[in-house]
Design an enzyme around this catalytic site. Structure first.
Site, PDB file in Angstrom:
ATOM      1  N   HIS A  61       0.820  -1.212   0.000  1.00  0.00           N
ATOM      2  CA  HIS A  61       0.000   0.000   0.000  1.00  0.00           C
ATOM      3  C   HIS A  61       0.846   1.250   0.000  1.00  0.00           C
ATOM      4  CE1 HIS A  61      -3.720  -2.142   0.381  1.00  0.00           C
ATOM      5  NE2 HIS A  61      -3.024  -3.012   1.076  1.00  0.00           N
ATOM      6  N   ARG A  75      -6.551  -3.414 -17.869  1.00  0.00           N
ATOM      7  CA  ARG A  75      -6.320  -4.783 -17.384  1.00  0.00           C
ATOM      8  C   ARG A  75      -7.490  -5.165 -16.467  1.00  0.00           C
ATOM      9  NH1 ARG A  75      -0.576  -2.998 -17.608  1.00  0.00           N
ATOM     10  NH2 ARG A  75       0.620  -4.657 -18.582  1.00  0.00           N
ATOM     11  N   ARG A  93      -9.335  -5.295 -21.954  1.00  0.00           N
ATOM     12  CA  ARG A  93      -8.857  -6.660 -22.181  1.00  0.00           C
ATOM     13  C   ARG A  93      -9.651  -7.608 -21.296  1.00  0.00           C
ATOM     14  NH1 ARG A  93      -2.814  -8.149 -20.612  1.00  0.00           N
ATOM     15  NH2 ARG A  93      -3.554  -7.935 -18.495  1.00  0.00           N
ATOM     16  N   GLU A 103       0.947 -11.792 -28.123  1.00  0.00           N
ATOM     17  CA  GLU A 103       1.880 -11.958 -27.006  1.00  0.00           C
ATOM     18  C   GLU A 103       2.400 -13.387 -26.894  1.00  0.00           C
ATOM     19  OE1 GLU A 103       0.176 -10.747 -23.270  1.00  0.00           O
ATOM     20  OE2 GLU A 103      -1.717 -11.740 -23.648  1.00  0.00           O
ATOM     21  N   ASN A 112       5.602  -7.759 -23.017  1.00  0.00           N
ATOM     22  CA  ASN A 112       6.078  -8.404 -21.784  1.00  0.00           C
ATOM     23  C   ASN A 112       6.014  -9.924 -21.945  1.00  0.00           C
ATOM     24  OD1 ASN A 112       5.867  -5.751 -20.985  1.00  0.00           O
ATOM     25  ND2 ASN A 112       3.979  -6.063 -19.854  1.00  0.00           N
ATOM     26  N   ASP A 113       4.854 -10.404 -22.388  1.00  0.00           N
ATOM     27  CA  ASP A 113       4.726 -11.852 -22.561  1.00  0.00           C
ATOM     28  C   ASP A 113       5.388 -12.326 -23.844  1.00  0.00           C
ATOM     29  OD1 ASP A 113       3.468 -13.009 -20.312  1.00  0.00           O
ATOM     30  OD2 ASP A 113       1.691 -11.845 -20.802  1.00  0.00           O
ATOM     31  N   ARG A 135       9.274 -14.089 -16.887  1.00  0.00           N
ATOM     32  CA  ARG A 135       9.346 -12.638 -16.640  1.00  0.00           C
ATOM     33  C   ARG A 135       9.341 -12.284 -15.158  1.00  0.00           C
ATOM     34  NH1 ARG A 135       3.376 -10.559 -18.785  1.00  0.00           N
ATOM     35  NH2 ARG A 135       3.508  -8.882 -17.298  1.00  0.00           N
ATOM     36  N   CYS A 154       1.096  -2.519 -26.371  1.00  0.00           N
ATOM     37  CA  CYS A 154       0.674  -2.108 -25.035  1.00  0.00           C
ATOM     38  C   CYS A 154       1.565  -2.693 -23.945  1.00  0.00           C
ATOM     39  CB  CYS A 154      -0.788  -2.487 -24.790  1.00  0.00           C
ATOM     40  SG  CYS A 154      -1.066  -4.263 -24.866  1.00  0.00           S
TER      41      CYS A 154
HETATM   42  C1  PEP Z   1       2.102  -7.902 -22.027  1.00  0.00           C
HETATM   43  O1  PEP Z   1       2.218  -9.113 -21.841  1.00  0.00           O
HETATM   44  O2  PEP Z   1       2.955  -7.200 -22.612  1.00  0.00           O
HETATM   45  C2  PEP Z   1       0.899  -7.187 -21.528  1.00  0.00           C
HETATM   46  C3  PEP Z   1       0.637  -5.951 -21.883  1.00  0.00           C
HETATM   47  O3  PEP Z   1       0.084  -7.842 -20.668  1.00  0.00           O
HETATM   48  P1  PEP Z   1       0.438  -8.166 -19.117  1.00  0.00           P
HETATM   49  O4  PEP Z   1       1.708  -7.416 -18.787  1.00  0.00           O
HETATM   50  O5  PEP Z   1      -0.728  -7.707 -18.333  1.00  0.00           O
HETATM   51  O6  PEP Z   1       0.621  -9.643 -19.155  1.00  0.00           O
HETATM   52 MG    MG Z   2       0.498 -10.261 -21.195  1.00  0.00          MG
END
Ligand code: PEP
Ligand code: MG
Length: 545
Positions: A189, A297, A333, A432, A455-456, A466, A503
């Site tokens: 928090h 998200r 999403r 992704e 990211n994924d 990750r 994104c």
């Molecule tokens: C990603 O995977 O890049 C993404 C935007 O989704 P998240 O980070 O929520 O998995």
């Molecule tokens: Mg993702």
């Protein structure tokens, strides 16, 4: 003295140290003879604690917004939790021990259980258990008075072991320059509050620093580097002042870009949208002049709840986001639960490899009733704005076909119920998984847009977890393989008349902006705080060169 922790909000400040003092109630173990009377005392204390939490909730609602305040409603529910109460009652009944001690033991056991969970969000919940238990013990001990606002001398750097949610609310925020804590996580928090208040914060400095510092000492908090410098040298102060000044100038310079177009020198325009995780961040997106929401998200609605959010609950949130964005694009999403985002009440089986497991749309297809509930809420909300629905973790055309046919079913049911929905809801796929990028030519004709989750995509392309901090140097989103997949998806999107955005976190990497524009990326969706930075970069690019 220098201490190294983890900066959770990037800003710098210089000020006086103030140690946060907590009034601990000492819990003694005593034998009781009247179990019934002890249980009555417990019930009375619970009633008092609930009353206090209701007051705190109202206060938090005004100060930190609905989604941050919700934690206190969760605390009220936790006080009523069956496991929690069974454990306390059993200790009182079976061991004839006083209620204070029974609460303390239960708190230790349950918080240890949470602390040992894999998921950092759940680990951070141990603080919530300790918080409600301390409150209950204080009520049992007759310390009923809730300290409304803690007195702080003017403008201080607040140093604590960690701050419990109710403590963060009782602090007079006008007087806090920065938060510095021995423990805590990025999900704590303290970190969330610092983000809402736009002040620097460092967590995880370790326990020793608290015994080595004194109230009133001058210190520098550097949220960029995670450094906490006590009694700084003149040179260090000058350096920090320079950083503060630079930050200020950067902010002022960026503010001047509000209302301007995202256009390159040679006239190429793109969209810059914002990523958000809850309703409260819509304000930040609008303040930073985001052209829309590129990624909402939605799983956070589920993570913040103790049971499945109902269709009505979801509808209200989605509608509010759409209405607040006044006609601008809002891409929501569908839930990406599983992997690093575990929700207890889903009661998912423990998996060997959760990142490769029943996650996101896979879970939705396995539990279509949950998926349909979300889709109904989304379509109903679509009547109130410009909605796009995006599906995460797509890997095959077969699963996308199933998803699209469930969307049709939902629309048909809404028609039958006479419920209105927007007629221009765009459907999109997150790129992704390497599979989605490779078959993007087959996926493209089925949807309206792509959005790359770097990211994924990085995690799955490079086979790098990750979440694993030891893999940071291998988990490189700039890897040629990742970039080629993005380029391939962009080429296939455009060949079929689709737009494509990014994104994932890489969208905010200004060293990549020109590369993405040259690939033909049409939209970048970033945390609200990055919108104007990216606009600045875009306006200095010349693609004709
Ligand atoms: C990603 O995977 O890049 C993404 C935007 O989704 P998240 O980070 O929520 O998995
Ligand atoms: Mg993702």
């Amino acid at each position: 003295m220098r201490y190294q922790g983890k900066g959770v909000y990037s800003a710098v400040t210089i000020g006086k140290v103030q140690l946060f003092k907590r009034e601990e109630t000492v819990v003694r173990r005593t034998h009781i003879s009247d179990v019934k009377q002890e249980k009555k005392r417990l019930e009375e204390a619970k009633r008092l604690a609930t009353e206090q939490l209701e007051t705190i909730y109202e206060k938090a609602l005004k100060e930190v917004g609905e989604s941050n305040a919700q934690i206190f409603q969760i605390h009220i529910m936790m006080l009523d939790d069956e496991d929690y109460n069974d454990s306390i009652q059993n200790i009182i009944e079976n061991q004839h021990i006083n209620a204070e001690y029974a609460v303390a033991v239960t708190s230790d056991n349950l918080s240890a259980l949470f602390e040992n969970m894999d998921n950092s969000y759940m680990q951070a919940r141990a603080a919530d258990i300790r918080d409600i238990s301390n409150r209950l013990i204080a009520c049992l001990a007759g310390n009923h008075q809730e300290q409304e606002t803690r007195d702080l001398p003017d403008k201080v750097i607040l140093c604590a072991e960690d701050l419990a949610p109710s403590e963060t609310v009782s602090i007079d925020k006008e007087k806090v320059l920065a938060f510095v804590t021995a423990y805590g996580s990025a999900n704590s928090h303290t970190a969330i509050l610092a983000g809402t208040m736009n002040i620097p914060a460092i967590i995880g400095l370790g326990e020793e620093f608290l015994s080595q510092i004194k109230d009133g000492q001058t210190a520098i908090v550097d949220g960029y580097t995670g450094q906490f410098i006590v009694d700084p040298s003149e040179e260090e102060v000058l350096l920090a002042e320079k950083k503060i000044q630079e930050d200020l100038e950067k902010k002022q310079m960026l503010q001047r870009l509000k209302g301007k177009e995202n256009i390159t020198i040679d006239g190429h325009k793109i969209h810059i949208y914002a990523n958000i995780g809850n309703m409260d961040q819509v304000g930040a997106a609008l303040m930073q002049d985001a052209g829309g929401i590129g990624l909402f998200r939605s799983e956070f609605l589920y993570l913040e709840n103790t049971d499945y959010p109902t269709e009505e609950q979801q509808f209200r949130v989605y509608r509010k986001v759409l209405e607040s964005m006044t006609g601008r694009k809002v891409i929501i999403r569908t839930i990406d639960i599983g992997a690093d985002k575990q929700v207890d009440y889903f009661q998912l089986e423990k998996e060997e490899n959760p990142a490769l497991g029943l996650r996101a749309v896979r879970l939705c297809l396995a539990r279509p009733e949950i998926f349909k509930c979300q889709l109904r809420a989304l379509y109903r909300a679509s009547a109130y704005g410009n909605l796009g629905i995006m599906f995460p973790m797509i890997a095959s055309t077969g699963e996308l076909e199933e998803i699209l046919s469930i969307c049709e079913e939902v629309k048909q049911e809404l028609d039958e119920d006479g419920i209105q929905y927007g007629n221009k809801v765009e459907l999109g796929v997150m790129i992704e998984t390497p599979a989605a990028a490779i078959i993007s030519d087959q996926i493209a004709p089925m949807v309206d847009f792509f959005s790359v989750g770097t990211n994924d995509l990085t995690q799955y392309t490079l086979a790098c977890d990750r979440q694993n901090p030891n893999l940071e140097r291998f988990c490189d989103p700039h890897h040629e393989a990742v970039l080629r997949l993005i380029e391939l998806a962009a080429k296939n999107a455009h060949a079929h008349g689709l737009w494509i955005g990014i994104c994932g976190e890489l969208a905010a990497d200004t060293s990549m902006t020109e590369t993405f524009l040259r690939m033909g990326i049409d939209e970048l969706s970033v945390s609200p705080g990055y919108v104007l930075k990216i606009r600045d970069v875009v306006r200095n690019i010349d693609l004709s060169k």
